[in-house]
Write an enzyme that holds these catalytic residues in place. Structure first.
Site, PDB file in Angstrom:
ATOM      1  N   CYS A   3      64.244 -12.208 -26.893  1.00  0.00           N
ATOM      2  CA  CYS A   3      63.478 -10.950 -26.900  1.00  0.00           C
ATOM      3  C   CYS A   3      61.992 -11.233 -27.074  1.00  0.00           C
ATOM      4  O   CYS A   3      61.574 -11.780 -28.107  1.00  0.00           O
ATOM      5  CB  CYS A   3      63.998 -10.057 -28.029  1.00  0.00           C
ATOM      6  SG  CYS A   3      63.011  -8.574 -28.311  1.00  0.00           S
ATOM      7  N   CYS A  21      60.476  -9.521 -30.136  1.00  0.00           N
ATOM      8  CA  CYS A  21      60.889 -10.187 -31.377  1.00  0.00           C
ATOM      9  C   CYS A  21      60.032 -11.422 -31.640  1.00  0.00           C
ATOM     10  O   CYS A  21      59.670 -11.708 -32.791  1.00  0.00           O
ATOM     11  CB  CYS A  21      62.366 -10.577 -31.300  1.00  0.00           C
ATOM     12  SG  CYS A  21      63.500  -9.184 -31.058  1.00  0.00           S
TER      13      CYS A  21
END
Length: 266
Positions: free
Chosen positions: A55, A58
């Site tokens: 991600c 993230c």
């Protein structure tokens, strides 16, 4: 300076450098949650991060989260935890994680979504000023420690196992994609039939079917019915006799008829 003292000094400097490097890396005692230890967040105050290695958002949050974890160790009673959803898919279903990254604030088992800034200062302000009190908590039926969410977590874990089995069938046994899907389809139908049969048996045991009984007449009722029928028959016979009697001619009528016959013959 003697060589032994010089060696000791170098060793001390090296140890300090290693400690400093250790302090600059890692999650600063950020707990990595999994299926076995996630209940630790049900007590005290926690900030929990759900992330995935692939991600991009993230990855951009990672340095800020590391700084926040470092601050929490020395300035606050809040603890920090994180979960890799690729390692613990059951927690993804239990916490209903639909976007990444997702941050939860937990206070004594009460869960809230953190939707403020994703920088260290915003998170520190969120804890210090107790801004979480202004956020509505997650309802009890959606709480991760509820029974229904435990069932959802089991389904997520089962789906992960099915995915692993699908990959194994294709990689190790050389099955085509449609072959693997066919096996799962047949297994699903078979398991569904068995579960349906078990459910029907359970329903029959709990709610047995009712049998309608045909009412049986008592002897007294039969006698009374036969008595009524005999009375009705007698009444009908009497009416027939009356009709026959009314149809028979009287003596005067017979005499008149005989006289008429005699005149006709004459």
């Amino acid at each position: 300076m003697s060589k032994p003292l010089y060696a000791i000094l170098l060793l001390a400097i090296g140890s300090l450098c290693l400690l400093a490097a250790d302090a600059g890396n890692g999650d600063h005692h950020s707990l990595e949650l999994d299926e076995n230890n996630w209940t630790n967040v049900l007590t005290d105050e926690w900030m929990v991060l759900f992330y995935a290695p692939w991600c991009p958002a993230c990855k951009s949050l990672e340095p800020e989260w590391r700084e926040f974890a470092k601050w929490s160790e020395s300035h606050s009673s809040v603890s920090v935890a994180s979960t890799d959803i690729t390692i613990s898919p059951g927690l993804t279903g239990r916490f209903i994680v639909t976007t990444l990254p997702t941050i939860f604030h937990v206070k004594d088992g009460v869960f809230r979504y953190y939707k403020m800034g994703r920088d260290k200062d915003s998170m520190v302000s969120f804890i210090k000023e107790r801004k979480w009190e202004q956020i509505e908590s997650i309802s009890s039926w959606k709480s991760p420690n509820s029974i229904q969410m435990s069932l959802v977590a089991q389904f997520f874990k089962l789906s992960q196992k099915v995915r692993i089995l699908h990959s194994t069938l294709m990689a190790e046994y050389g099955l085509p994609t449609w072959g693997s899907y066919l096996i799962f389809a047949i297994a699903t139908i078979f398991i569904g039939a068995i579960l349906g049969l078990v459910l029907v048996c359970i329903i029959d045991l709990v709610y047995p079917p009712s049998h309608h009984k045909i009412p049986v007449k008592d002897g007294k009722d039969e006698n009374s019915d036969s008595g009524q029928e005999s009375d009705d028959d007698e009444l009908v016979k009497d009416e027939l006799l009356d009709d026959q009697a009314s149809d028979e001619p009287t003596e005067n009528e017979r005499l008149l008829r005989n006289r008429r016959k005699i005149r006709k013959t004459d």
